[in-house]
Design an enzyme around this catalytic site. Structure first.
Site, short mmCIF file in Angstrom:
data_model
loop_
_atom_site.label_atom_id
_atom_site.label_comp_id
_atom_site.label_asym_id
_atom_site.label_seq_id
_atom_site.Cartn_x
_atom_site.Cartn_y
_atom_site.Cartn_z
NE ARG A 132 39.17 3.18 81.44
CZ ARG A 132 39.15 2.54 82.60
NH1 ARG A 132 38.27 2.87 83.54
NH2 ARG A 132 39.98 1.54 82.83
CG HIS B 159 47.13 -7.86 65.95
ND1 HIS B 159 47.19 -8.31 64.65
CD2 HIS B 159 47.73 -6.64 65.95
CE1 HIS B 159 47.80 -7.42 63.90
NE2 HIS B 159 48.14 -6.39 64.67
N GLY C 28 50.51 16.01 72.07
CA GLY C 28 51.50 15.22 71.35
C GLY C 28 51.73 13.85 71.96
#
Length: 210
Positions: free
Chosen positions: A166, A115, A142
Site C-alpha cells: 500500500r 494476475h 535489500g
C-alpha cells in the site's frame, strides 16, 4: 501502430500478454538488458548509452549495477542520481516513475504486473498492470518487493525484506510484511549520524576522532 493489448496494458485494463507486439517489445528489452549486463565492467559509456536506449528516460548520474532486468524498459523513468544495487528487477507493464536521489538495495523487485484472482481468467493468459511511483530521496533496502499500484512518498525509508502492498507517506521509516509505517524521520536522525557515534549506538572515544 500500438496494439489494443498495449493500450489495455498501459491503461490498467486486462490484456493478453501473448500479443505479438508485446512479445516484440519484450524481446527488444531482453536484447538491450543482455548488452547492458554483459558490458565490460570499465565500459561505463556503453552502459549509459544502452540504458538511454532501453529506458523511457534516464536522468543525470544514474547507475544500475548489473545484472538488471525488466519487461519492456520503455515504461521506466529515472530521475537524477538514481543508484540501484545488484539484481534489480522491474516488471514495467505499467509506468514506473523513480524520482531523484533514490537508493535501491540489492535483490529488489518492483512489480507493476498482476494476475486475476479468478483462475479462469488466468488460464486465458489475461494480466493487468498498475503504475508504481517512487518519489525523490527514497531509500529502499535489500530484498524489498513493491507490488502494483503503490506510491512511496518523498524521503521515506523502506526496511530490508519488506513487502510494500500500500502507499507509504513521505518522511517515514516503514518495514514489514505487509510494510507498515514505524515512525517519522526526525531531526534526531541527522543528529545521531552527525554525532561521534557508531551505527550500533555506542559513542566513539575522543582518540578515534580525526
Amino acid at each position: 501502430m500500438d496494439s489494443n493489448q498495449l493500450n489495455n496494458m498501459l491503461s490498467g485494463r486486462l490484456y493478453d500478454a501473448r500479443d505479438p507486439e508485446l512479445a516484440v517489445r519484450r524481446l527488444r528489452a531482453r536484447r538491450l538488458t543482455a548488452r547492458y549486463n554483459g558490458a565490460d565492467p570499465e565500459d561505463d559509456e556503453l552502459r549509459r548509452e544502452t540504458a538511454r536506449e532501453l529506458l523511457g528516460s534516464v536522468g543525470e548520474g544514474c547507475y544500475l549495477e548489473p545484472p538488471f532486468r525488466c519487461d519492456y524498459g520503455s515504461n521506466i523513468s529515472l530521475g537524477d542520481r538514481v543508484y540501484a544495487n545488484f539484481n534489480l528487477v522491474i516488471l514495467d507493464c505499467a509506468r514506473v516513475e523513480i524520482g531523484n536521489d533514490v537508493l535501491i538495495g540489492p535483490n529488489v523487485g518492483i512489480y507493476t504486473a498482476g494476475h486475476p484472482v479468478d483462475p479462469g481468467l488466468r488460464q486465458e493468459c489475461l494480466e493487468f498492470a498498475l503504475p508504481i511511483t517512487i518519489e525523490d530521496g527514497v531509500w529502499i533496502g535489500g530484498h524489498v518487493a513493491v507490488v502494483p499500484g503503490v506510491r512511496i512518498g518523498r524521503n521515506s525509508v523502506i526496511g530490508a525484506g519488506s513487502v510494500v502492498t500500500r502507499d507509504i507517506p513521505p518522511g517515514v521509516v516503514a518495514a514489514g510484511n505487509p510494510c507498515r509505517v514505524l515512525r517519522s524521520i526526525e531531526e534526531r536522525d541527522r543528529e545521531f549520524y552527525a554525532g561521534n557515534r557508531r551505527v550500533d549506538g555506542r559513542a566513539e572515544t575522543n582518540s578515534r576522532m580525526p
